[in-house]
Motif scaffolding. Structure first.
Motif, PDB file in Angstrom:
ATOM      1  N   VAL A  31       0.846  -1.200   0.000  1.00  0.00           N
ATOM      2  CA  VAL A  31       0.000   0.000   0.000  1.00  0.00           C
ATOM      3  C   VAL A  31       0.876   1.242   0.000  1.00  0.00           C
ATOM      4  O   VAL A  31       1.897   1.281   0.684  1.00  0.00           O
ATOM      5  N   TYR A  32       0.476   2.242  -0.780  1.00  0.00           N
ATOM      6  CA  TYR A  32       1.217   3.502  -0.790  1.00  0.00           C
ATOM      7  C   TYR A  32       0.242   4.674  -0.854  1.00  0.00           C
ATOM      8  O   TYR A  32      -0.894   4.537  -1.312  1.00  0.00           O
ATOM      9  N   ALA A  33       0.712   5.824  -0.362  1.00  0.00           N
ATOM     10  CA  ALA A  33      -0.084   7.050  -0.403  1.00  0.00           C
ATOM     11  C   ALA A  33       0.077   7.700  -1.769  1.00  0.00           C
ATOM     12  O   ALA A  33       1.195   7.879  -2.250  1.00  0.00           O
ATOM     13  N   LEU A  76      -4.989   5.922  -0.396  1.00  0.00           N
ATOM     14  CA  LEU A  76      -4.130   4.771  -0.171  1.00  0.00           C
ATOM     15  C   LEU A  76      -4.445   3.749  -1.256  1.00  0.00           C
ATOM     16  O   LEU A  76      -5.580   3.260  -1.349  1.00  0.00           O
ATOM     17  N   ARG A  77      -3.439   3.443  -2.076  1.00  0.00           N
ATOM     18  CA  ARG A  77      -3.648   2.567  -3.229  1.00  0.00           C
ATOM     19  C   ARG A  77      -2.895   1.252  -3.065  1.00  0.00           C
ATOM     20  O   ARG A  77      -1.837   1.203  -2.425  1.00  0.00           O
ATOM     21  N   ILE A  83      -7.852   2.100  -5.378  1.00  0.00           N
ATOM     22  CA  ILE A  83      -7.921   2.785  -4.087  1.00  0.00           C
ATOM     23  C   ILE A  83      -8.485   1.843  -3.029  1.00  0.00           C
ATOM     24  O   ILE A  83      -9.502   1.180  -3.234  1.00  0.00           O
ATOM     25  N   LEU A  84      -7.821   1.807  -1.879  1.00  0.00           N
ATOM     26  CA  LEU A  84      -8.272   1.005  -0.738  1.00  0.00           C
ATOM     27  C   LEU A  84      -8.880   1.860   0.365  1.00  0.00           C
ATOM     28  O   LEU A  84      -9.687   1.375   1.168  1.00  0.00           O
ATOM     29  N   HIS A 114     -13.978  -1.664  -2.680  1.00  0.00           N
ATOM     30  CA  HIS A 114     -13.257  -2.915  -2.920  1.00  0.00           C
ATOM     31  C   HIS A 114     -12.823  -3.579  -1.613  1.00  0.00           C
ATOM     32  O   HIS A 114     -12.971  -4.796  -1.441  1.00  0.00           O
ATOM     33  N   LEU A 115     -12.281  -2.797  -0.695  1.00  0.00           N
ATOM     34  CA  LEU A 115     -11.787  -3.366   0.558  1.00  0.00           C
ATOM     35  C   LEU A 115     -12.936  -3.799   1.460  1.00  0.00           C
ATOM     36  O   LEU A 115     -12.944  -4.919   1.994  1.00  0.00           O
ATOM     37  N   SER A 116     -13.919  -2.922   1.633  1.00  0.00           N
ATOM     38  CA  SER A 116     -14.997  -3.233   2.577  1.00  0.00           C
ATOM     39  C   SER A 116     -15.837  -4.414   2.115  1.00  0.00           C
ATOM     40  O   SER A 116     -16.278  -5.232   2.943  1.00  0.00           O
TER      41      SER A 116
END
Length: 294
Positions: free
Chosen positions: A96-98, A154-155, A199-200, A210-212
């Motif tokens: 993960v990166y900003a 955060l991707r 995007i997370l 996507h994350l949730s």
């Protein structure tokens, strides 16, 4: 063999429309046909737009449809800690990166790139694949934004994620209606690289769809995901996240979409197709089923 578990997961940020009705009723029908459970989940992360009044009106619409409401209902607004833990796990893996580019900066970069006759890749939804801050911002600007209070997303570094998984991914795609429910599943190749670095989460939002969605499906024990065809390609991203987070792999079914007169997918701004307006115009439950082809 455990009972299959289906779910319907609307956002109470507007009124339900015909497309929501089709998805909810197909899930209920599938759960009944397969002697399974049907669960409702409220995707109410957007606390500004998802109001108690809209939630109550949504529940009234579902009651009118005859959709059973098993308690307790999972609310995403009460699950932020679960999303945080999942995100931290991905961060610990170094995936993960900003990302600090704004939408306007991305549009400008892509327009300039394509003005030379070249084509910048798009994801399956048609949005430009994220170019990376280094492609647009000078090093001093990247450092300045990182050390300031600038907004960021955060991707997921998709290339690193796929390298870590180290194998091809797929999902099982079944039929969504009628007798097709009982046909053998097809094996569909997941093509997550087509999405680029999704995007997370954002600086002011602790999770993305996507994350949730993968975290919630695992928490609720969802075995069968029956949703609109517009989310078919997103399944590739969800399979990557399920693999990285060591979550169960559900079976998938993607149903037809209800389109407006302009040929586009319905939205909650389509007042003429909202269930409340149709009910007010005199439409009965039987009328609605006929209109949906059920």
């Amino acid at each position: 063999m455990s009972r299959p578990v289906f779910r319907f997961a609307p956002s109470p940020n507007g009124h339900l429309h015909l497309g929501h009705a089709l998805s909810a009723l197909l899930n209920v029908r599938a759960a009944n046909a397969l002697n399974g459970r049907f669960l409702l989940r409220l995707e109410d992360i957007d606390l500004a737009r998802c109001t108690p009044d809209l939630e109550q009106e949504m529940l009234e619409d579902l009651d009118w449809l005859g959709v059973p409401l098993e308690e307790p209902m999972l609310r995403q607004s009460q699950a932020f800690e679960h999303y945080r833990k999942a995100l931290e796990h991905l961060q610990d893996l170094g995936l993960v990166y900003a990302a600090y580019l704004t939408r306007a900066e991305i549009r400008t970069f892509v327009a300039d790139y394509e003005s030379t006759g070249r084509h910048w890749p798009r994801d399956p939804d048609g949005a430009p694949v994220y170019p990376g801050d280094h492609a647009v911002l000078a090093e001093h600007e990247r450092k300045a934004r990182a050390s300031s209070d600038a907004p960021f997303a955060l991707r997921l570094n998709m290339a690193k994620a796929l390298a870590k998984i180290g194998k091809s991914l797929s999902w099982q795609e079944g039929g969504s209606e009628g007798k097709a429910l009982f046909r053998s599943d097809q094996k569909i190749e997941a093509k997550a690289a087509d999405w680029g670095d999704v995007i997370l989460a954002r600086k002011d939002t602790p999770t993305s769809y996507h994350l949730s969605v993968v975290v919630d499906d695992a928490r609720q024990g969802i075995t069968d995901i029956l949703r609109g065809q517009d989310l078919y390609h997103a399944t590739s991203v969800h399979r990557v996240l399920q693999e990285l987070l060591e979550l169960p792999e559900p079976r998938y079914r993607h149903h037809r979409l209800i389109l407006g007169v302009d040929g586009r997918k319905l939205s909650k701004s389509s007042k003429d197709t909202s269930l409340r307006s149709l009910r007010a115009s005199g439409m009965t439950h039987a009328d609605l089923r006929r209109r949906l082809g059920l």
